[in-house]
Design a protein around this motif. Structure first.
Motif, short mmCIF file in Angstrom:
data_model
loop_
_atom_site.label_atom_id
_atom_site.label_comp_id
_atom_site.label_asym_id
_atom_site.label_seq_id
_atom_site.Cartn_x
_atom_site.Cartn_y
_atom_site.Cartn_z
N ASP A 122 0.86 -1.18 0.00
CA ASP A 122 0.00 0.00 0.00
C ASP A 122 0.89 1.23 0.00
O ASP A 122 0.86 2.06 -0.90
N SER A 123 1.76 1.34 1.02
CA SER A 123 2.69 2.45 1.12
C SER A 123 3.89 1.97 1.94
O SER A 123 3.71 1.32 2.98
N THR A 124 5.08 2.28 1.48
CA THR A 124 6.27 1.85 2.24
C THR A 124 6.30 2.54 3.60
O THR A 124 6.76 1.96 4.58
N ASN A 125 5.81 3.79 3.67
CA ASN A 125 5.74 4.46 4.98
C ASN A 125 4.80 3.72 5.93
O ASN A 125 5.10 3.54 7.11
N ASP A 126 3.65 3.29 5.39
CA ASP A 126 2.68 2.58 6.24
C ASP A 126 3.25 1.24 6.70
O ASP A 126 3.08 0.85 7.85
N ARG B 143 6.14 -1.07 -6.44
CA ARG B 143 4.99 -0.19 -6.69
C ARG B 143 4.18 -0.06 -5.42
O ARG B 143 4.26 -0.92 -4.53
N GLN B 144 3.43 1.03 -5.32
CA GLN B 144 2.56 1.25 -4.16
C GLN B 144 1.14 1.47 -4.66
O GLN B 144 0.93 2.11 -5.70
N THR B 145 0.19 0.94 -3.90
CA THR B 145 -1.21 1.14 -4.30
C THR B 145 -1.81 2.37 -3.61
O THR B 145 -2.81 2.92 -4.06
N ARG B 146 -1.19 2.79 -2.49
CA ARG B 146 -1.70 3.98 -1.79
C ARG B 146 -0.54 4.87 -1.35
O ARG B 146 -0.44 5.26 -0.19
N GLY B 147 0.35 5.15 -2.32
CA GLY B 147 1.49 6.03 -2.03
C GLY B 147 0.97 7.40 -1.61
O GLY B 147 0.04 7.94 -2.21
N ARG B 148 1.56 7.95 -0.56
CA ARG B 148 1.07 9.22 0.00
C ARG B 148 2.15 10.29 -0.04
O ARG B 148 3.32 10.00 0.15
N GLY B 149 1.71 11.53 -0.24
CA GLY B 149 2.60 12.67 -0.11
C GLY B 149 2.17 13.54 1.06
O GLY B 149 1.32 13.13 1.86
N ARG B 150 2.75 14.72 1.16
CA ARG B 150 2.35 15.64 2.23
C ARG B 150 0.89 16.04 2.03
O ARG B 150 0.37 16.01 0.92
N PHE B 151 0.27 16.45 3.10
CA PHE B 151 -1.13 16.90 3.10
C PHE B 151 -2.07 15.83 2.52
O PHE B 151 -3.08 16.16 1.89
N VAL C 196 -1.96 12.19 -3.14
CA VAL C 196 -1.59 10.90 -3.74
C VAL C 196 -0.18 11.01 -4.32
O VAL C 196 0.17 12.01 -4.94
N TRP C 197 0.63 9.98 -4.09
CA TRP C 197 1.94 9.90 -4.75
C TRP C 197 1.86 8.76 -5.76
O TRP C 197 1.74 7.60 -5.38
N HIS C 198 1.86 9.12 -7.03
CA HIS C 198 1.68 8.09 -8.07
C HIS C 198 2.84 7.11 -8.04
O HIS C 198 4.00 7.51 -8.13
N ARG D 202 10.82 21.16 -12.35
CA ARG D 202 9.81 20.09 -12.25
C ARG D 202 10.16 19.14 -11.12
O ARG D 202 11.33 18.89 -10.85
N LYS D 203 9.11 18.57 -10.53
CA LYS D 203 9.34 17.74 -9.35
C LYS D 203 9.85 16.34 -9.75
O LYS D 203 9.22 15.65 -10.53
N ALA D 204 10.98 15.96 -9.17
CA ALA D 204 11.54 14.62 -9.42
C ALA D 204 11.45 13.75 -8.18
O ALA D 204 11.61 12.54 -8.26
N GLY D 205 11.23 14.37 -7.02
CA GLY D 205 11.16 13.57 -5.80
C GLY D 205 10.50 14.32 -4.67
O GLY D 205 10.42 15.55 -4.68
N GLY D 206 10.02 13.54 -3.73
CA GLY D 206 9.39 14.14 -2.54
C GLY D 206 9.72 13.31 -1.32
O GLY D 206 9.95 12.10 -1.41
N MET D 207 9.80 14.00 -0.18
CA MET D 207 10.13 13.31 1.07
C MET D 207 8.97 13.48 2.05
O MET D 207 8.37 14.55 2.12
N LEU D 208 8.69 12.42 2.77
CA LEU D 208 7.60 12.46 3.75
C LEU D 208 8.11 11.83 5.05
O LEU D 208 8.31 10.62 5.11
N GLY E 93 10.25 8.67 4.37
CA GLY E 93 9.88 8.10 3.07
C GLY E 93 10.37 8.98 1.94
O GLY E 93 10.29 10.21 2.02
N LEU E 94 10.85 8.31 0.90
CA LEU E 94 11.33 9.06 -0.28
C LEU E 94 10.73 8.43 -1.53
O LEU E 94 10.82 7.21 -1.73
N GLY E 95 10.13 9.27 -2.34
CA GLY E 95 9.69 8.84 -3.67
C GLY E 95 10.55 9.59 -4.66
O GLY E 95 10.64 10.82 -4.60
C1 BTN Z 1 5.60 14.78 -1.10
O1 BTN Z 1 6.23 15.31 -2.03
O2 BTN Z 1 4.53 15.25 -0.70
C2 BTN Z 1 6.20 13.57 -0.42
C3 BTN Z 1 6.09 12.33 -1.26
C4 BTN Z 1 6.63 11.10 -0.56
C5 BTN Z 1 6.38 9.82 -1.34
C6 BTN Z 1 7.08 8.64 -0.73
S1 BTN Z 1 7.10 7.23 -1.79
C7 BTN Z 1 7.72 6.24 -0.49
C8 BTN Z 1 6.99 6.66 0.76
N1 BTN Z 1 5.71 5.96 0.86
C9 BTN Z 1 4.67 6.79 0.77
O3 BTN Z 1 3.47 6.44 0.81
N2 BTN Z 1 5.10 8.05 0.62
C10 BTN Z 1 6.55 8.13 0.60
#
Ligand code: BTN
Length: 328
Positions: free
Chosen positions: A92-96, A116-124, A127-129, A187-193, A209-211
């Motif tokens: 679902d999500s590596t963070n979860d 792959r993640q089925t429920r990848g999450r970002g801030r707020f 959705v993190w595709h 352009r966004k290449a990565g995000g950290m949570l 978490g890093l995508g």
């Molecule tokens: C953001 O830019 O808002 C943060 C995005 C973080 C995405 C990563 S992917 C691995 C880890 N698992 C998640 O569900 N989210 C973080």
């Protein structure tokens, strides 16, 4: 952690473009040459190509461009493994998953990675595709036992380290958009949570978490995201070895965590952030709670707060918020 395929791959990687003797491999593994060959056949089905030459042995011609567990371990070989690495085809999500493992009492640090993640999450809660497209979805779990106030610089410090690693791998320079975005050419290449659970006066545990978009094609994202997202491979146009990068990233983040714990990072942190700071000198808008504040970004301080010269002529510091860069 080390299995037969990891050992075979490690031997091949160590020789780089050279040959590894099939009989030496068989002897080291305590198996027949046919059995070694069968393992290599299996790997062929996952994107590896090997060349076999009589009397010389095998060499590695091609590595897969998606995550392959045993190859990550093979690249990690030179590092003493004081952590567990959990590899999943899908989560679902590596963070979860990291949070679940922490809650069940697993020793930290450990690393969770998924193809792959089925429920990848970002801030707020965004959705993190997270398709299976050669990108990286990875989480690191720690039990830091620090005061909560120390957390303010954590994600920023990790961002600096991730950017330095990317710069070494790609020979092009990423940028950091405070507090948690990694960009290339706007352009966004990565995000950290980063997500932490607190006890009264201490951090109980922490998931970073890093995508990171490594190898996905330009048309990989739906709708408006395709204008805002990019992948590292577009910048210098060559696909990255995702498994080599992942192994290097794991080493880097774990080292950075040690420096964070010991406090040694403080000496260089703000200066190194400034090397990648995309906001400094830019006219920005900061959404802070329900308020929007306009001004010119003037870097960060040692506590990781964003310094803003506001339109009202004051210099203010902000611990949190979401930034939009104003178009000229
Ligand atoms: C953001 O830019 O808002 C943060 C995005 C973080 C995405 C990563 S992917 C691995 C880890 N698992 C998640 O569900 N989210 C973080």
């Amino acid at each position: 952690m080390t299995n037969t395929e990891t050992i075979i791959l490690r031997a091949l990687i160590e020789k780089d473009t050279g040959f590894v003797s099939g009989s030496a491999l068989a002897r080291d593994l305590g198996m027949s040459r046919v059995a070694v060959w069968q393992h290599m056949e299996k790997m062929r089905g996952h994107g590896f190509e090997f060349e076999a030459v009589r009397a010389r042995g095998y060499r590695l011609l091609k590595r897969p461009d998606t995550l392959y567990r045993d190859l990550i371990f093979a690249y990690l070989a030179s590092r003493k493994l004081h952590f567990d690495l959990f590899y999943h085809e899908e989560l679902d999500s590596t963070n979860d998953e990291a949070a679940r493992q922490l809650a069940s009492g697993r020793d930290a640090p450990f690393v969770v990675v998924a193809r792959r993640q089925t429920r990848g999450r970002g801030r707020f809660g965004r959705v993190w595709h997270s398709e299976d497209n050669g990108n990286l979805y990875i989480s690191f779990a720690f039990r830091p036992r620090l005061e909560p106030a120390r957390m303010q610089t954590f994600t920023l410090w990790m961002g600096v380290n991730v950017c330095e690693l990317i710069a070494n791998f790609t020979r092009s320079t990423p940028g950091l958009k405070w507090p948690n975005d990694i960009l290339f050419d706007g352009r966004k290449a990565g995000g950290m949570l980063t997500e932490a659970r607190m006890d009264a006066d201490q951090i109980r545990d922490l998931v970073f978490g890093l995508g990171l978009n490594l190898n996905s094609a330009g048309d990989a994202w739906p709708g408006p995201l395709s204008r805002r997202a990019t992948a590292l491979a577009e910048h210098p146009q060559t696909p990255l070895d995702i498994n080599k990068f992942t192994a290097a990233l794991i080493g880097r983040v774990l080292d950075a965590y040690e420096q964070f714990l010991s406090g040694t990072y403080v000496k260089t942190f703000a200066t190194r952030w400034h090397e990648y700071d995309l906001l400094r000198g830019k006219t920005i808008k900061l959404l802070h709670g329900t308020e929007t504040i306009a001004g010119t970004a003037a870097g960060i301080d040692d506590e990781g707060s964003l310094i803003l010269k506001t339109e009202r002529g004051r210099t203010e510091r902000f611990r949190a918020g979401e930034v939009t860069i104003e178009k000229k």
